[in-house]
Motif scaffolding. Structure first.
Motif, mmCIF file in Angstrom:
data_model
loop_
_atom_site.group_PDB
_atom_site.id
_atom_site.type_symbol
_atom_site.label_atom_id
_atom_site.label_comp_id
_atom_site.label_asym_id
_atom_site.label_seq_id
_atom_site.Cartn_x
_atom_site.Cartn_y
_atom_site.Cartn_z
ATOM 1 N N ARG A 119 0.824 -1.207 0.000
ATOM 2 C CA ARG A 119 0.000 0.000 0.000
ATOM 3 C C ARG A 119 0.861 1.261 0.000
ATOM 4 N NH1 ARG A 119 -5.251 -1.248 0.558
ATOM 5 N NH2 ARG A 119 -5.703 -3.406 1.172
ATOM 6 N N ASP A 120 2.135 1.109 0.294
ATOM 7 C CA ASP A 120 3.064 2.236 0.291
ATOM 8 C C ASP A 120 4.151 1.943 -0.748
ATOM 9 O OD1 ASP A 120 4.966 4.184 0.756
ATOM 10 O OD2 ASP A 120 4.628 4.209 2.913
ATOM 11 N N PHE A 121 4.268 2.815 -1.756
ATOM 12 C CA PHE A 121 5.248 2.607 -2.820
ATOM 13 C C PHE A 121 6.672 2.624 -2.283
ATOM 14 C CE2 PHE A 121 7.696 4.020 -6.601
ATOM 15 C CZ PHE A 121 7.372 2.976 -7.446
ATOM 16 N N GLU A 122 6.904 3.358 -1.211
ATOM 17 C CA GLU A 122 8.237 3.427 -0.618
ATOM 18 C C GLU A 122 8.698 2.057 -0.121
ATOM 19 O OE1 GLU A 122 10.377 5.918 -0.618
ATOM 20 O OE2 GLU A 122 8.927 7.091 -1.789
ATOM 21 N N ASP A 123 7.758 1.242 0.381
ATOM 22 C CA ASP A 123 8.120 -0.110 0.824
ATOM 23 C C ASP A 123 8.589 -0.949 -0.362
ATOM 24 O OD1 ASP A 123 7.456 0.446 3.447
ATOM 25 O OD2 ASP A 123 5.388 -0.243 3.228
ATOM 26 N N LEU A 124 7.947 -0.761 -1.487
ATOM 27 C CA LEU A 124 8.327 -1.482 -2.700
ATOM 28 C C LEU A 124 9.713 -1.054 -3.175
ATOM 29 C CD1 LEU A 124 7.232 -3.571 -4.713
ATOM 30 C CD2 LEU A 124 6.230 -1.692 -6.002
ATOM 31 N N LEU A 125 9.989 0.240 -3.090
ATOM 32 C CA LEU A 125 11.309 0.743 -3.480
ATOM 33 C C LEU A 125 12.395 0.202 -2.550
ATOM 34 C CD1 LEU A 125 10.627 4.503 -4.351
ATOM 35 C CD2 LEU A 125 11.011 2.590 -5.923
ATOM 36 N N SER A 126 12.094 0.169 -1.266
ATOM 37 C CA SER A 126 13.066 -0.359 -0.302
ATOM 38 C C SER A 126 13.349 -1.835 -0.578
ATOM 39 C CB SER A 126 12.542 -0.185 1.127
ATOM 40 O OG SER A 126 12.376 1.173 1.444
ATOM 41 N N LEU A 127 12.304 -2.571 -0.910
ATOM 42 C CA LEU A 127 12.472 -3.988 -1.240
ATOM 43 C C LEU A 127 13.386 -4.160 -2.447
ATOM 44 C CD1 LEU A 127 11.701 -7.018 -1.120
ATOM 45 C CD2 LEU A 127 9.687 -6.452 -2.479
ATOM 46 N N SER A 128 13.210 -3.332 -3.459
ATOM 47 C CA SER A 128 13.993 -3.475 -4.690
ATOM 48 C C SER A 128 15.484 -3.264 -4.458
ATOM 49 C CB SER A 128 13.490 -2.492 -5.754
ATOM 50 O OG SER A 128 13.792 -1.162 -5.401
ATOM 51 N N THR A 176 14.298 -2.526 -12.812
ATOM 52 C CA THR A 176 13.569 -1.414 -13.417
ATOM 53 C C THR A 176 13.336 -0.295 -12.407
ATOM 54 O OG1 THR A 176 12.437 -2.936 -14.931
ATOM 55 C CG2 THR A 176 11.475 -0.752 -14.653
ATOM 56 N N LEU A 177 12.934 -0.652 -11.201
ATOM 57 C CA LEU A 177 12.715 0.360 -10.169
ATOM 58 C C LEU A 177 14.018 1.062 -9.814
ATOM 59 C CD1 LEU A 177 10.208 -1.411 -7.730
ATOM 60 C CD2 LEU A 177 9.727 0.492 -9.290
ATOM 61 N N ASN A 178 15.092 0.299 -9.709
ATOM 62 C CA ASN A 178 16.383 0.894 -9.365
ATOM 63 C C ASN A 178 16.907 1.792 -10.483
ATOM 64 O OD1 ASN A 178 16.693 -0.202 -6.765
ATOM 65 N ND2 ASN A 178 17.367 -2.149 -7.620
ATOM 66 N N GLN A 179 16.514 1.510 -11.702
ATOM 67 C CA GLN A 179 16.924 2.322 -12.830
ATOM 68 C C GLN A 179 16.283 3.714 -12.780
ATOM 69 O OE1 GLN A 179 16.055 0.560 -16.629
ATOM 70 N NE2 GLN A 179 16.565 2.414 -17.775
ATOM 71 N N TYR A 180 15.025 3.757 -12.368
ATOM 72 C CA TYR A 180 14.296 5.019 -12.369
ATOM 73 C C TYR A 180 14.267 5.721 -11.005
ATOM 74 C CZ TYR A 180 12.615 3.817 -17.021
ATOM 75 O OH TYR A 180 12.526 3.504 -18.361
ATOM 76 N N PHE A 181 14.538 4.945 -9.938
ATOM 77 C CA PHE A 181 14.516 5.526 -8.591
ATOM 78 C C PHE A 181 15.806 5.174 -7.880
ATOM 79 C CE2 PHE A 181 10.150 4.669 -9.858
ATOM 80 C CZ PHE A 181 9.499 5.858 -9.567
ATOM 81 N N GLU A 182 16.823 5.914 -8.165
ATOM 82 C CA GLU A 182 18.128 5.640 -7.560
ATOM 83 C C GLU A 182 18.181 6.150 -6.123
ATOM 84 O OE1 GLU A 182 21.147 7.232 -10.009
ATOM 85 O OE2 GLU A 182 20.738 5.882 -11.691
#
Length: 219
Positions: free
Chosen positions: A132-141, A213-219
């Motif tokens: 439910r929080d995109f930040e959690d997904l980014l942290s996972l990546s 893909t996430l790491n490419q766009y959200f460094e």
């Protein structure tokens, strides 16, 4: 689908064959394809939880009766005895007495449906997690312990992000999968929404290689 609460641990539902087909399932495959039948079951359990707050945690005892125009399903949560070692099943005592929990679960796997620790069939190699929080997904990546060989897709639906993960059977054994699941569960929670439902109703944001893909766009 009609839902009737019988008691604290039991619900009864009725689903017509028309409803089943509208959900994308073939009337015949739900009897002969265990994976598809489990997908249908977990979709129904998600609706039960949303409408009746019936928690589907732990082993479940499922009774299914085929009627002329649909299925009648009774779902009962099995209860652990006070010492946590015995499983009390909703069938007459004279038929089983108290069954050791490990034996009971193995026996129930031979029925139509049964769950393991992660709520899926024993040899499941794909899962859906929700965030439910995109930040959690980014942290996972950014977790360095994630295996790049895990196949991933990312969907959004109703303001929730859904991560579909697959473990190729030839590359992952049970220990590998459990280790990866432990990491995934630190950031999100497993969902009962199926990949088929996401494909039909959700929006596919990232088709593959979600981590990179996430790491490419959200460094």
């Amino acid at each position: 689908m009609e839902i009737e609460r019988i008691n604290e641990n039991t619900v009864k539902l009725y689903i017509s064959y028309i409803d089943i087909e509208e959900r994308g399932f073939d009337r015949e495959e739900i009897w002969y394809d265990r994976e598809r039948s489990e997908e249908l079951f977990w979709e129904m359990m998600e609706e039960i939880h949303e409408e009746d707050e019936f928690l589907n945690e732990g082993p479940l005892w499922i009774q299914i009766q085929a009627l002329d125009k649909g299925l009648e399903v009774i779902v009962t949560k099995a209860q652990l005895s006070k010492d946590g070692q015995k499983l009390e099943l909703p069938i007459p005592d004279e038929k089983h007495g108290e069954i050791p929990i490990d034996h009971a679960i193995e026996d129930l796997l031979d029925q139509n449906f049964q769950v393991n620790h992660y709520g899926k069939s024993k040899h499941k190699f794909e899962y859906v997690f929700e965030f439910r929080d995109f930040e959690d997904l980014l942290s996972l990546s950014k977790n360095k312990n994630l295996d790049e060989q895990i196949k991933t897709q990312l969907f959004s639906w109703n303001n929730v992000y859904y991560l579909h993960v697959q473990f190729p059977e030839e590359l992952f054994d049970e220990d590998d999968i459990n280790n990866s699941l432990s990491i995934l569960l630190e950031y999100g929670k497993e969902s009962n929404i199926t990949i088929h439902r996401l494909v039909e109703y959700g929006k596919n944001i990232i088709e593959k290689n979600v981590w990179s893909t996430l790491n490419q766009y959200f460094e």
